[in-house]
Design a protein around this motif. Structure first.
Motif, PDB file in Angstrom:
ATOM      1  N   THR A  75       0.814  -1.223   0.000  1.00 32.27           N
ATOM      2  CA  THR A  75       0.000   0.000   0.000  1.00 32.27           C
ATOM      3  C   THR A  75       0.844   1.268   0.000  1.00 32.27           C
ATOM      4  OG1 THR A  75      -0.205   0.071   2.422  1.00 32.27           O
ATOM      5  CG2 THR A  75      -1.880  -1.194   1.199  1.00 32.27           C
ATOM      6  N   THR A  76       2.181   1.115  -0.079  1.00 33.00           N
ATOM      7  CA  THR A  76       3.050   2.284  -0.105  1.00 33.00           C
ATOM      8  C   THR A  76       4.298   2.002  -0.930  1.00 33.00           C
ATOM      9  OG1 THR A  76       4.270   3.895   1.242  1.00 33.00           O
ATOM     10  CG2 THR A  76       4.212   1.626   2.045  1.00 33.00           C
ATOM     11  N   ASP A  77       4.893   3.043  -1.455  1.00 32.81           N
ATOM     12  CA  ASP A  77       6.172   2.927  -2.157  1.00 32.81           C
ATOM     13  C   ASP A  77       7.337   3.180  -1.216  1.00 32.81           C
ATOM     14  OD1 ASP A  77       5.007   2.359  -4.627  1.00 32.81           O
ATOM     15  OD2 ASP A  77       4.754   4.488  -5.092  1.00 32.81           O
ATOM     16  N   ASP A  78       7.047   3.526   0.027  1.00 33.64           N
ATOM     17  CA  ASP A  78       8.076   3.823   1.022  1.00 33.64           C
ATOM     18  C   ASP A  78       8.676   2.506   1.522  1.00 33.64           C
ATOM     19  OD1 ASP A  78       9.537   4.499   3.298  1.00 33.64           O
ATOM     20  OD2 ASP A  78       8.165   6.118   3.849  1.00 33.64           O
ATOM     21  N   PRO A  79       9.961   2.259   1.275  1.00 34.32           N
ATOM     22  CA  PRO A  79      10.572   0.979   1.635  1.00 34.32           C
ATOM     23  C   PRO A  79      10.695   0.733   3.144  1.00 34.32           C
ATOM     24  CG  PRO A  79      12.244   2.502   0.877  1.00 34.32           C
ATOM     25  CD  PRO A  79      10.920   3.178   0.648  1.00 34.32           C
ATOM     26  N   ARG A  80      10.406   1.737   3.955  1.00 35.44           N
ATOM     27  CA  ARG A  80      10.487   1.538   5.416  1.00 35.44           C
ATOM     28  C   ARG A  80       9.373   0.649   5.951  1.00 35.44           C
ATOM     29  NH1 ARG A  80      10.114   7.423   7.584  1.00 35.44           N
ATOM     30  NH2 ARG A  80       8.637   7.414   5.880  1.00 35.44           N
TER      31      ARG A  80
END
Length: 139
Positions: A75-80
């Motif tokens: 649901t996100t492109d943020d790799p964290r």
């Protein structure tokens, strides 16, 4: 094996929706808290968890199993942000409310009792047994 608790607002993702996913399960996505994410990073396939309806009901309604270890949250492109996949195992015979947990001295150190806002939290083996007993459900 380790034990966990997964919190969800019933109007966002309910126990019935989790059950409907069957053995394929569903990713536990959308978690944006580092402590909760770190808890998911520790999970192994086969670990068990309580499925907790937060907000109005505030009750444990079922048992789930981790069916895929930590992977990127889709649901996100943020790799964290990562998540695990879980599948329903069985419902609780009797839902266990937050009030019941707070009233039982054996659960005084349970994360749910002391930090009910954390969306993914550890549960000790002893707490697991007590909650299952309160819910008339086999551990």
């Amino acid at each position: 094996m380790t034990y966990w608790l997964f919190k969800s607002e019933a109007e966002v993702w309910s126990w019935d929706q989790q059950v409907a996913k069957g053995d394929e399960g569903e990713q536990w996505d959308g978690v944006r808290n580092y402590q909760a994410r770190n808890n998911m990073r520790q999970m192994k396939v086969g670990d068990l968890g309580f499925f907790y309806h937060s907000r109005a009901e505030k009750e444990i309604v079922g048992i789930v199993s981790v069916c895929a270890e930590a992977h990127p949250d889709s649901t996100t492109d943020d790799p964290r942000w990562e998540c695990v996949d879980i599948k329903a195992v069985r419902p609780f015979t009797t839902p266990v409310t937050l009030a019941m947990c707070k009233a039982d001295p054996r659960l005084e150190n349970m994360v749910l009792v002391n930090n009910s806002r954390l969306s993914v939290q550890p549960v000790s083996e002893e707490e697991w047994k007590v909650v299952c007993e309160l819910g008339n459900t086999a551990p």
